[in-house]
Design an enzyme around this catalytic site. Sequence first.
Site, mmCIF file in Angstrom:
data_model
loop_
_atom_site.group_PDB
_atom_site.id
_atom_site.type_symbol
_atom_site.label_atom_id
_atom_site.label_comp_id
_atom_site.label_asym_id
_atom_site.label_seq_id
_atom_site.Cartn_x
_atom_site.Cartn_y
_atom_site.Cartn_z
ATOM 1 N N THR B 169 0.870 -1.223 -0.066
ATOM 2 C CA THR B 169 -0.153 -0.101 0.144
ATOM 3 C C THR B 169 0.884 1.285 0.021
ATOM 4 O O THR B 169 1.381 1.490 -1.009
ATOM 5 C CB THR B 169 -1.087 0.002 1.201
ATOM 6 N N LYS B 191 4.130 -7.045 3.998
ATOM 7 C CA LYS B 191 3.564 -5.762 3.737
ATOM 8 C C LYS B 191 3.162 -4.898 4.868
ATOM 9 O O LYS B 191 2.641 -5.452 6.015
ATOM 10 C CB LYS B 191 2.132 -6.101 3.076
ATOM 11 N N THR B 202 -1.598 -2.947 10.657
ATOM 12 C CA THR B 202 -1.763 -3.004 9.256
ATOM 13 C C THR B 202 -0.373 -3.717 8.410
ATOM 14 O O THR B 202 0.157 -3.220 7.560
ATOM 15 C CB THR B 202 -1.466 -1.397 8.408
ATOM 16 N N GLU B 281 6.708 4.611 6.631
ATOM 17 C CA GLU B 281 6.194 5.643 5.938
ATOM 18 C C GLU B 281 7.177 7.092 6.105
ATOM 19 O O GLU B 281 7.143 7.425 7.122
ATOM 20 C CB GLU B 281 4.905 6.068 5.911
ATOM 21 N N ASN B 423 0.497 10.761 4.958
ATOM 22 C CA ASN B 423 -0.628 10.364 5.906
ATOM 23 C C ASN B 423 -1.712 11.232 5.789
ATOM 24 O O ASN B 423 -2.963 11.158 6.238
ATOM 25 C CB ASN B 423 -0.356 9.644 7.114
#
Lengths: 428, 428
Positions: B169, B191, B202, B281, B423
């Site tokens: 993602t 992932k 997640t 991220e 985000n």
Amino acid sequence: MTFPDFHHEADYLSFLEARSALPAGFRAAVSRIAFTPQERPTLEPYRMNLALLCADEPVESFGGVFTRNAFPGAPVILGRERLAEPVVQGVLVNNKIANVRAATGLEDARRLTAALGERLGLPAERLFSVSTGIIGWTLPVAEIEGAIPSLCDGLHRGSALDVAQAIMTTDGFPKVRRVEIGGGSILGIVKGAGMIEPNMATMLAFVLTDVAIRREAARRALAQAVRESFNAITVDGDMSTSDMALLLSSGRVAGVAEDDFVQALARLCGLLAQDVVRNGEGAGHVLQLTVSGLQTDELARGVAKAVANSPLVKTAVYGNDPNVGRLLSAVGDYLGSAGLSVDPRLITIRVGEETVFAEGAFRIDREKEVRLSDYLKSAAMNPRVTGYPQHQRSVEIAIDCGMGRADARVWGSDLSDQYVHENADYRT
Amino acid sequence: MTFPDFHHEADYLSFLEARSALPAGFRAAVSRIAFTPQERPTLEPYRMNLALLCADEPVESFGGVFTRNAFPGAPVILGRERLAEPVVQGVLVNNKIANVRAATGLEDARRLTAALGERLGLPAERLFSVSTGIIGWTLPVAEIEGAIPSLCDGLHRGSALDVAQAIMTTDGFPKVRRVEIGGGSILGIVKGAGMIEPNMATMLAFVLTDVAIRREAARRALAQAVRESFNAITVDGDMSTSDMALLLSSGRVAGVAEDDFVQALARLCGLLAQDVVRNGEGAGHVLQLTVSGLQTDELARGVAKAVANSPLVKTAVYGNDPNVGRLLSAVGDYLGSAGLSVDPRLITIRVGEETVFAEGAFRIDREKEVRLSDYLKSAAMNPRVTGYPQHQRSVEIAIDCGMGRADARVWGSDLSDQYVHENADYRT
């Protein structure tokens, strides 16, 4: 003292200047020094502001609430000692260096109160030395001592806006609130922008009143006011080594009913706390989280803070993206980690006027997404605008868990890239 | 399978391609669909990747570990049900939408396993439906069903790199690790990039092996490996609704001693977990926090996570600013909130090779500040570079509290402005 929307710093400052009169029996002063830190090589000297709040007479009615951080700074250690004194009279504040766990920290703080006391003709024990800024560095004691005479010479009555400005670190604007009560007033000056979480992290609050109140009543009132205000805000989850709230009463004006004083002080501190959130480092929105329907206040508060502190919730709000899935996920994270099993059909989540989750499922469609995004935009602030609060609007999120009667309310801010910029090299 | 430094995405991908062979008895496939979300008006259709992992024969030895979030997604609810099945055989994965608490979520997941089972000639109960992405939105079930025939036609052996890429993602690069054991291998595909906190928020992990192992032993091994790896990483403190780790053994190769399998699996998951942190991220640094000298493992883990999750610590590291005061403040925040009173003289804090706090005081000077800043720079990654891990270096922070024998280690990342950008509008 409610605030209009502001569009220019000058408008805000003149608004504040006219509404920040020191209560009877107090004077204030500010000064500025230059120094080279012991711990960092620098080409240019650092600047440090000094501020002084001073009562005309010894103050018997005073109180303090301090951080619960296990490694409090020297000002907190000294401040706790001072609570046992029969009277106090003044507070010396510096920004830039927090005086935490430097090798000579406590000694430095005592030396400053002695030097200030000598100049003012007071015992050192009547004075607080309060510091905010970088943790671990050593105060430039000689330079501060050198500035004490001119600082004392500058003591004045009238507006305390200069003090509110002098104690700022990463604060975007000075924060002062004032309430009138009986024939007198309570003036609150607060400093704080980042590291705001329960227990007033990196937050200094100085509350002065001319309303007479007994010492024990003053301390009870301060404890309650802090609980419902500064301890109900959260910007980034950190609790600093240096937080404190001090209250001093000159007693120049006849007292009021204790309940009235408690309520006035709580209202004042609530306004100051929301000022701090609105001024959170790089804050783009203020969030007001109301959580209800849980078994205990502690659980309700825990859920509210978990949602308010979730970086994913905060970044979505910053982007005006109504990513409401992250709200449920944050609630579920907290309740699941607490070992609670919850029936999702009991949960209701509202954002502004919109119900986004009910009866076990999300309630969103394309039109509602657009309305929610517009709602977030309407409460947005430009995090790069500093110097004044742009407006007083918040993003209101209400979560009902349907399992009990306890509730809680907290205020937090979103997470903008500006926050990261400010904290990535705070010390330069 | 240790990684060199990489300077180009192509180098990383060909390195990985050559080292990601599916164990004997498994095939994989990927496909892509376009759809318009029910919940958001869009001009351009959204893209969704589908991936399929499939065993040649029914698998008796399998296990799963799932999120503890109180509001798990439909894939987690379904996955927990599947644990009771005598055999399973395949896993269908989609990115983009997490299938959490949409009104028809569980029904949608079941419908997909039925459609896939029909095509593969298997009962639906042998199949997992796994989803990651936006919470609250509805899966485009018709479009996914339409793609199932071509997905099944594409089943292949050899490298599973395509699956690792398809399930991404916000991941910056695909993550695959492989260990050889006995005459076979264990392949792990993971992932995850944001929302990484205890319990694999997640995060999806698929572990395939051809090494024979009994079901109960496989499940014990998976639980232990997850505890020491995915549950010891933290990127932003959120735990998602959708995390899971699945393990399937085809049993094609003779088994090994159970301890050897456990160790190999734990090593594999440890490497995958660090890949996830490095890929956080917008991560600019990986932090390795080692906390020792506490009374219980839980306390040590709590301190380590508190420091690793402190936004002020994270932003300082991002800026290569050795603001070590924030380390002590974060430790003190956690211990103070836990109601512990601690003698600061017992605390020692080291960053890399440098002692920065000992015997009750900070140990920093101008030269050490420069060395610390250089150390942080040496471990820095450019958070805007995606597609490959730049290197494998970490910022190592060791905190000894001098009060006991328990310790803990966690990995986290810093907080960059890039994280906020990603985000703030994740769903566009």
